[in-house]
Scaffold this motif. Structure first.
Motif, PDB file in Angstrom:
ATOM      1  N   ARG A  49       0.878  -1.329  -0.069  1.00 22.00           N
ATOM      2  CA  ARG A  49       0.012  -0.233  -0.185  1.00 22.00           C
ATOM      3  C   ARG A  49       1.008   1.423   0.131  1.00 22.00           C
ATOM      4  O   ARG A  49       0.584   2.290  -0.695  1.00 22.00           O
ATOM      5  CB  ARG A  49      -0.725  -0.158   1.312  1.00 22.00           C
ATOM      6  CG  ARG A  49      -1.978  -1.022   1.225  1.00 22.00           C
ATOM      7  CD  ARG A  49      -3.066  -0.918   2.341  1.00 22.00           C
ATOM      8  NE  ARG A  49      -4.086  -1.853   2.327  1.00 22.00           N
ATOM      9  CZ  ARG A  49      -5.045  -2.214   3.020  1.00 22.00           C
ATOM     10  NH1 ARG A  49      -4.922  -1.666   4.193  1.00 22.00           N
ATOM     11  NH2 ARG A  49      -5.578  -3.191   2.855  1.00 22.00           N
ATOM     12  N   VAL A  50       1.789   1.273   0.655  1.00 17.03           N
ATOM     13  CA  VAL A  50       2.806   2.420   1.058  1.00 17.03           C
ATOM     14  C   VAL A  50       3.632   2.725  -0.567  1.00 17.03           C
ATOM     15  O   VAL A  50       3.612   3.887  -1.171  1.00 17.03           O
ATOM     16  CB  VAL A  50       3.776   2.145   1.960  1.00 17.03           C
ATOM     17  CG1 VAL A  50       4.940   3.338   1.908  1.00 17.03           C
ATOM     18  CG2 VAL A  50       3.188   2.416   3.415  1.00 17.03           C
ATOM     19  N   ARG A  51       4.058   1.435  -1.094  1.00 16.30           N
ATOM     20  CA  ARG A  51       4.358   1.625  -2.368  1.00 16.30           C
ATOM     21  C   ARG A  51       3.523   2.299  -3.465  1.00 16.30           C
ATOM     22  O   ARG A  51       4.011   3.177  -4.460  1.00 16.30           O
ATOM     23  CB  ARG A  51       5.180   0.397  -2.893  1.00 16.30           C
ATOM     24  CG  ARG A  51       6.467   0.023  -2.011  1.00 16.30           C
ATOM     25  CD  ARG A  51       6.796  -1.424  -2.405  1.00 16.30           C
ATOM     26  NE  ARG A  51       8.073  -1.812  -1.865  1.00 16.30           N
ATOM     27  CZ  ARG A  51       8.714  -3.068  -1.746  1.00 16.30           C
ATOM     28  NH1 ARG A  51       8.244  -3.673  -2.648  1.00 16.30           N
ATOM     29  NH2 ARG A  51       9.751  -3.073  -1.027  1.00 16.30           N
ATOM     30  N   ARG A  52       2.340   1.796  -3.559  1.00 16.25           N
ATOM     31  CA  ARG A  52       1.178   2.113  -4.376  1.00 16.25           C
ATOM     32  C   ARG A  52       1.137   3.746  -4.105  1.00 16.25           C
ATOM     33  O   ARG A  52       0.953   4.459  -5.038  1.00 16.25           O
ATOM     34  CB  ARG A  52       0.061   1.312  -4.357  1.00 16.25           C
ATOM     35  CG  ARG A  52      -0.856   1.910  -5.437  1.00 16.25           C
ATOM     36  CD  ARG A  52      -2.267   0.843  -5.414  1.00 16.25           C
ATOM     37  NE  ARG A  52      -2.936   1.122  -3.892  1.00 16.25           N
ATOM     38  CZ  ARG A  52      -3.534   0.256  -3.386  1.00 16.25           C
ATOM     39  NH1 ARG A  52      -3.651  -1.062  -3.756  1.00 16.25           N
ATOM     40  NH2 ARG A  52      -4.079   0.489  -2.355  1.00 16.25           N
ATOM     41  N   GLN A  53       0.683   3.938  -2.882  1.00 16.20           N
ATOM     42  CA  GLN A  53       0.520   5.413  -2.835  1.00 16.20           C
ATOM     43  C   GLN A  53       1.852   6.442  -3.037  1.00 16.20           C
ATOM     44  O   GLN A  53       1.759   7.490  -3.554  1.00 16.20           O
ATOM     45  CB  GLN A  53       0.330   5.648  -1.096  1.00 16.20           C
ATOM     46  CG  GLN A  53      -0.097   7.067  -0.945  1.00 16.20           C
ATOM     47  CD  GLN A  53      -0.616   7.188   0.712  1.00 16.20           C
ATOM     48  OE1 GLN A  53      -0.169   6.437   1.567  1.00 16.20           O
ATOM     49  NE2 GLN A  53      -1.297   8.031   0.916  1.00 16.20           N
ATOM     50  N   LEU A  54       3.004   5.839  -2.646  1.00  9.13           N
ATOM     51  CA  LEU A  54       4.307   6.613  -3.267  1.00  9.13           C
ATOM     52  C   LEU A  54       4.308   6.875  -4.675  1.00  9.13           C
ATOM     53  O   LEU A  54       4.550   7.835  -5.032  1.00  9.13           O
ATOM     54  CB  LEU A  54       5.697   6.186  -2.435  1.00  9.13           C
ATOM     55  CG  LEU A  54       5.840   6.256  -1.234  1.00  9.13           C
ATOM     56  CD1 LEU A  54       7.018   5.423  -0.895  1.00  9.13           C
ATOM     57  CD2 LEU A  54       6.038   7.629  -0.828  1.00  9.13           C
ATOM     58  N   ALA A  55       4.118   5.535  -5.559  1.00 13.54           N
ATOM     59  CA  ALA A  55       4.123   5.746  -6.920  1.00 13.54           C
ATOM     60  C   ALA A  55       3.010   6.788  -7.489  1.00 13.54           C
ATOM     61  O   ALA A  55       3.194   7.548  -8.361  1.00 13.54           O
ATOM     62  CB  ALA A  55       3.771   4.445  -7.502  1.00 13.54           C
TER      63      ALA A  55
END
Length: 138
Positions: A49-55
């Protein structure tokens, strides 16, 4: 998600069965092992989730979009409310000191400050589609 929940249920059932076979003296070890698996699953989900939000944030930054910041009613309308409250004494001061011209100047100042704030926050010149763009996100 259902498959992952099924896997977790199988892990719990296996842990309970092992506890039944090994006895109560191994209960703490089995519970710790199961909790480690749950923690790993949570970490994996959180990382994704964090990676998706950062992307998504990097994509928005690359496009030059402003980050969506939810505003409450008070934040959105605070300047307008304060302007209306201050309009009464400013109008009185303008009329007493300069007559009708003072009243016009006071109200032009109030309208100017509010128009500048609305333009700066994007509320004055945004199109309806831009305001509702976040409604389509999952």
């Amino acid at each position: 998600m259902e498959a992952r929940d099924h896997e977790l249920k199988k892990e719990l059932a296996a842990t309970l069965q092992a506890r039944g076979e090994l006895g109560a003296e191994y209960e703490s070890v089995l519970v710790e092992s199961f909790l480690e698996k749950v923690e790993q699953r949570l970490d994996t989900t959180l990382d994704r989730r964090v990676r998706r939000q950062l992307a998504e944030q990097q994509m928005a930054d690359a496009r030059g979009a402003r980050p969506a910041q939810p505003e409450t009613f008070g934040e959105r309308h605070a300047l307008g409310i304060v302007s209306l409250i201050l309009a009464v004494p400013l109008s009185a001061i303008g009329v007493v000191n300069a007559g009708l011209g003072g009243l016009v100047v006071a109200w032009l100042g109030i309208v100017g400050v509010n128009a500048f704030q609305a333009a700066r926050s994007g509320g004055l010149f945004r199109h309806g589609d831009e305001r509702r763009s976040s409604d389509w996100k999952d």
